[in-house]
Design a protein around this motif. Structure first.
Motif: not given
Length: 148
Positions: A97, A101, A104-105, A108-109, A142-147
């Motif tokens: 996990e 995470a 994903i970070e 995004i960066t 997870l990506i959808k939740a983050k963005l």
């Protein structure tokens, strides 16, 4: 022949010698699916192709397992779980996990994603790095939740 295909073929022989019918059944289904890709679809069996086939088979079994559990058929759900366990042996080491995470970070960066409209861009960046190492459906969520 890819190293993974050779390993699958050897595992079939081992399961036959050991009389391990449940494992043999799953491995033969995997071999049939790989043969389908190789002959009918004219695809060279690289490690990535084999991983994609295994992931597809795992997803099918997870869906079936959920349906069997909802129908109260724990015997059939357990059979699907056992098949998933066999198939997981042919995927690379799964990401934890914290690793997911962090990935994903980083995605995004690197992509400069700012909102929901950039989900595709993040998925395109992350897919080659995570394919076969995590559930891509969960990863997308997870990506959808983050963005989002």
């Amino acid at each position: 022949m890819s190293e993974l295909k050779t390993r699958i073929n050897e595992d079939v022989k081992t399961a036959m010698r050991a009389g391990d019918k449940p494992r043999l059944s799953v491995l033969r289904m995997l071999q049939a699916e790989l043969k389908q890709r190789e002959v009918v679809d004219a695809v060279e069996l690289t490690e990535a192709v084999i991983h994609a086939v295994v992931e597809k088979m795992i997803k099918q079994r997870r869906d079936a397992q959920a349906q069997f559990q909802n129908a109260g058929r724990t015997d059939l759900a357990d059979k699907e779980a056992a098949e998933i366990a066999v198939l997981l042996d042919y995927l690379p080491q799964q990401l934890g996990e914290a690793e997911v995470a962090a990935l994903i970070e980083q995605a995004i960066t690197e992509t400069g994603a700012a909102g929901g409209k950039d989900i595709g861009k993040v998925m395109a960046w992350i897919k080659p790095r995570a394919q076969g190492r995590t559930d891509m459906g969960k990863l997308s969520g997870l990506i959808k939740a983050k963005l989002g």
